[in-house]
Design an enzyme around this catalytic site. Structure first.
Site, PDB file in Angstrom:
ATOM      1  N   GLU A   9     -66.897 -62.630  40.107  1.00 54.75           N
ATOM      2  CA  GLU A   9     -66.278 -61.648  41.003  1.00 54.75           C
ATOM      3  C   GLU A   9     -64.832 -61.939  41.341  1.00 54.75           C
ATOM      4  OE1 GLU A   9     -69.144 -63.336  41.674  1.00 54.75           O
ATOM      5  OE2 GLU A   9     -70.324 -62.272  43.182  1.00 54.75           O
ATOM      6  N   ASP A  82     -72.472 -63.524  41.976  1.00 57.05           N
ATOM      7  CA  ASP A  82     -73.208 -64.321  42.965  1.00 57.05           C
ATOM      8  C   ASP A  82     -74.721 -64.145  42.848  1.00 57.05           C
ATOM      9  OD1 ASP A  82     -70.898 -65.357  44.013  1.00 57.05           O
ATOM     10  OD2 ASP A  82     -70.797 -64.007  45.715  1.00 57.05           O
ATOM     11  N   ASP A  84     -77.371 -63.121  44.417  1.00 58.44           N
ATOM     12  CA  ASP A  84     -78.100 -62.336  45.412  1.00 58.44           C
ATOM     13  C   ASP A  84     -78.152 -60.878  44.961  1.00 58.44           C
ATOM     14  OD1 ASP A  84     -75.517 -61.462  45.793  1.00 58.44           O
ATOM     15  OD2 ASP A  84     -75.313 -62.234  47.834  1.00 58.44           O
ATOM     16  N   GLU A  86     -76.410 -58.256  45.842  1.00 53.62           N
ATOM     17  CA  GLU A  86     -75.090 -57.695  45.543  1.00 53.62           C
ATOM     18  C   GLU A  86     -74.592 -58.201  44.196  1.00 53.62           C
ATOM     19  OE1 GLU A  86     -73.128 -55.454  47.240  1.00 53.62           O
ATOM     20  OE2 GLU A  86     -74.849 -55.165  48.562  1.00 53.62           O
ATOM     21  N   TYR A 298     -74.266 -71.847  48.022  1.00 52.03           N
ATOM     22  CA  TYR A 298     -74.076 -70.427  48.317  1.00 52.03           C
ATOM     23  C   TYR A 298     -74.366 -70.143  49.779  1.00 52.03           C
ATOM     24  CZ  TYR A 298     -73.988 -65.417  47.523  1.00 52.03           C
ATOM     25  OH  TYR A 298     -73.665 -64.086  47.556  1.00 52.03           O
ATOM     26  N   ARG A 300     -74.848 -67.222  51.506  1.00 52.52           N
ATOM     27  CA  ARG A 300     -75.672 -66.094  51.973  1.00 52.52           C
ATOM     28  C   ARG A 300     -77.133 -66.413  51.664  1.00 52.52           C
ATOM     29  NH1 ARG A 300     -71.050 -63.609  49.865  1.00 52.52           N
ATOM     30  NH2 ARG A 300     -69.787 -62.625  51.496  1.00 52.52           N
ATOM     31  N   HIS A 345     -82.763 -69.249  47.295  1.00 47.51           N
ATOM     32  CA  HIS A 345     -81.631 -70.170  47.401  1.00 47.51           C
ATOM     33  C   HIS A 345     -81.993 -71.356  48.275  1.00 47.51           C
ATOM     34  CE1 HIS A 345     -79.662 -66.758  45.752  1.00 47.51           C
ATOM     35  NE2 HIS A 345     -79.634 -66.078  46.880  1.00 47.51           N
TER      36      HIS A 345
END
Length: 698
Positions: A9, A82, A84, A86, A298, A300, A345
């Site tokens: 990203e 990432d 997740d 998103e 990570y 989140r 995670h």
């Protein structure tokens, strides 16, 4: 010659990963999402199973062309967004644009950006997980339906520029409900009696406990006088002494919500700032000879799980640094905080506990260092032995009255040697030591002081409290807390004063309409249930179209009723005492998209407007003629400046106090120091405890 393209990203992440992978890989950044729903229309085909109509995000043309060209020059394309929902959605959109087969092993995920983790991830690429993608799509479509269906209704019936959201509306309602609780709260009087005592040279305190064995509350001054009469001139004699050993366990390593809460308490970070700095630490920092390294995992996540490798490394570090007694007999395992926690995670931890804050200090900015230190200390402490405290409770009798003294002493520091969790209520963990006492001892009485108190209303929400409440209610997920807090402030539904949320008139108006016509959107239980359904989509247990369809059945009926029955509301201008300096007309308070402001009543002939400022009663220390007033930055943060701006550019982040410094006459400001409010002079080094403002003027 490179034969693989890796897409992440951000440029920072691309730079870090590129150094690990070597010359056979080209690493480029998509700069976040490349496709989204259009802003100009709802972008969801309700009649066609809620299919979203994605368009390329404006301004991404050159980035996409660069990625397309690069993909044609290589044999393989890896999508390393990432780990997740998103990130999975970004990978899916990229696969669609680059015409990749989503069933091919093109997706690479890693929980930390370290050389070993990245290389291991590229050994086991996988297909795109459509369950994750669909969970993200479902959330996006759900929020779009709520926002784009209710907002035009509010525009039509109330005022242009209003909008409604799903999670945001619940957050605003929580803040509004708390404000209503505070408004109707009636303080209840109660009293305490403190005996100031001495044993030899050691002073200590004891609080009133009971009278003639009856542990009754002291509600009035008459109750207090009754006790004081019984105490009279009687000596205080030591009665029952209870001593016991108590263990205190460490807090688990951080998850997203607890990191945001603790960073707010200890570092004064807003939730958005915490996530921004954490992202930098995750994506990588140049550590000189070691190169660019991701310093934390990570950020989140709602899992407290720790990898066995990280746990083993922590064990070695703790035993070497602090000694074997500081590591528990068995490694600590933290259970899921709630049933909805996703365990994909790890918790937020340093990628290597051996990189101590002191060692990386020279490479980090001040904010990066403070947040890294917080993460590092919390993780290390979470793996350490329990602290052991010796506690002592002593009852002392004076006539028929019993007073109780309590003390504690840290016997073994354990995890407290490294870190102690903060509190929203400014409590501290100071030791309260009692002198050596024996049953039958007669102690010296210094004074017996009664004090009147009143019960306090429930506290207003801070960012930390609001995040905790949303999490406890099962509303929102790690990626949504910070954006939710930002959104409700940007829409001017709430304001922050002294770090506490207040609902605005605009926020109250919108919530009242929502309560009447869309109560399920504001129902915390309903919203939490929806979050659970989205989690089930992610787990592959439910179809996302079915989840949205079930919601839309009742929602559509609500919309029809609101369209018919919601009355048009006219927000009338409120007269003010201000006179327009341009035409002499009276100015009025108007409700704007960003809150109230002053406007000339002669509009449209006179278009003069100005912000509403709140005086502090302090003369500007710079120009000596202006008054210091409250202002707000573009991001909504409160600051204080001279009302003669731009002629005078005085500003202060700290709240001025309407009392001059007793030593030099300079301006005093409020500061929070170790949980206490103090007044500090801005011109000299004078400091004092904050007094009630009425006292300051006496």
């Amino acid at each position: 010659m490179a034969d693989s393209l890796v897409i992440v990203e951000s440029p920072a992440k691309a730079k870090t990963i590129g150094k690990y992978l070597g010359s056979k890989y080209i690493v480029k950044a998509s700069m976040g999402h490349i496709r989204d729903l259009p802003k100009s229309q709802i972008g969801v085909e309700v009649e066609n199973d809620f299919q979203p109509k994605y368009i390329t995000i404006r301004g991404k043309g050159s980035v996409l062309k660069e990625l397309k060209d690069a993909s044609k020059r290589v044999k393989r394309v890896y999508l390393a967004a990432d780990p997740d929902r998103e990130g999975e959605a970004i990978a899916w959109h990229l696969a669609h644009y680059l015409e990749l087969n989503e069933k091919d092993a093109c997706r690479v995920v890693f929980n930390e950006i370290t050389k070993q983790a990245v290389k291991d991830a590229f050994k086991t690429p996988r297909p795109i997980n459509m369950d994750l993608v669909n969970a993200q799509q479902a959330r996006r479509v759900l929020d779009r339906l709520v926002g784009y269906k209710i907002s035009p209704l509010l525009w039509k019936k109330v005022k242009k520029g209003l909008s409604a959201g799903r999670v945001q509306s619940v957050a605003v309602k929580l803040i509004m409900d708390r404000e209503n609780e505070i408004k109707v709260f009636e303080p209840v009087e109660y009293w305490s009696i403190t005996a100031h005592l001495k044993q030899g040279a050691s002073a200590f305190e004891a609080k009133f406990h009971s009278l003639a064995g009856d542990k009754s509350e002291l509600h009035t001054e008459a109750d207090v006088n009754k006790v004081l009469e019984k105490v009279g001139d009687n000596p205080f004699i030591v009665g029952e002494i209870k001593e016991k050993e108590r263990q205190r366990n460490p807090s688990p390593p951080f998850i997203t919500s607890s990191l945001q809460q603790e960073a707010a308490r200890k570092l004064n970070f807003r939730a958005s700032k915490t996530m921004q700095v954490a992202q930098q630490l995750y994506e990588g920092v140049d550590l000189g000879a070691e190169g660019t390294v991701g310093l934390i995992t990570y950020m989140r996540t709602d899992s407290t799980r720790i990898s066995p490798i990280a746990q083993e490394e922590a064990k070695g570090f703790i035993e070497e640094k602090y000694g074997a007694s500081f590591y528990p007999e068995t490694p600590r395992v933290y259970l899921k905080k709630n049933a909805n926690a996703q365990d994909a995670h790890e918790a937020i931890r340093p990628t290597s506990v051996l990189r101590t804050p002191e060692e990386v200090k020279q490479y980090l900015s001040r904010d990066q260092l403070r947040l890294y230190k917080l993460v590092w200390e919390r993780f290390v402490a979470s793996q350490m032995s329990s602290a052991v405290l010796d506690t002592m409770t002593v009852d002392l009798t004076s006539g028929e009255a019993t007073f109780r003294a309590a003390g504690s002493k840290l016997k073994f520091a354990g995890f407290m040697k490294v870190y102690v969790e903060g509190s929203d209520d400014d409590t501290t963990d100071e030791e309260r030591l009692l002198p050596a006492l024996t049953t039958g001892d007669k102690v010296q009485t210094e004074s017996v002081d009664p004090k009147q108190h009143f019960t306090q209303p429930p506290p207003r929400y801070t960012e930390a409290r609001l995040v905790r409440s949303l999490e406890e209610l099962g509303i929102g997920r790690p990626s949504t807390y910070a954006p939710t807090l930002e959104t409700i402030q940007k829409r001017n539904y709430v304001a922050i004063e002294e770090k506490k949320f207040f609902p605005t008139e605009l926020g109250e108006l919108v919530i009242q309409l929502m309560e009447e016509f869309f109560p399920e959107i504001l129902d915390a239980e309903f919203t939490a249930h929806m979050e659970g359904d989205l989690d089930h989509v992610e787990d592959g247990k439910e179809d996302w179209v079915d989840v949205i369809g079930e919601f839309y059945k009742s929602f559509e009926k609500r919309l029809e009723v609101a369209e018919e029955e919601m009355k048009e509301i006219e927000i009338k201008d409120e007269p003010s005492d201000e006179i327009c300096e341009k035409c002499g007309s009276q100015m009025v308070y108007k409700m704007g998209r960003f809150g109230k402001f002053l406007a000339c009543s002669g509009f449209p002939e006179c278009r003069n407007t100005k912000p509403i400022v709140k005086a502090t009663g302090v003369t500007c220390p710079k120009c000596k003629s202006g008054q210091v007033v409250e202002r707000r930055s573009k991001k909504g943060r409160m600051f204080y400046g001279c009302d003669k701006y731009p002629e005078c550019d005085f500003v202060s982040w700290d709240k001025p106090v309407p009392k001059p410094c007793p030593e030099c006459g300079g301006m005093m400001v409020e500061k929070r120091v170790r949980g206490q409010t103090e007044w500090h002079c801005t011109a000299c080094t004078h400091q004092e405890e904050a007094a009630e403002l009425e006292e300051a003027f006496d």
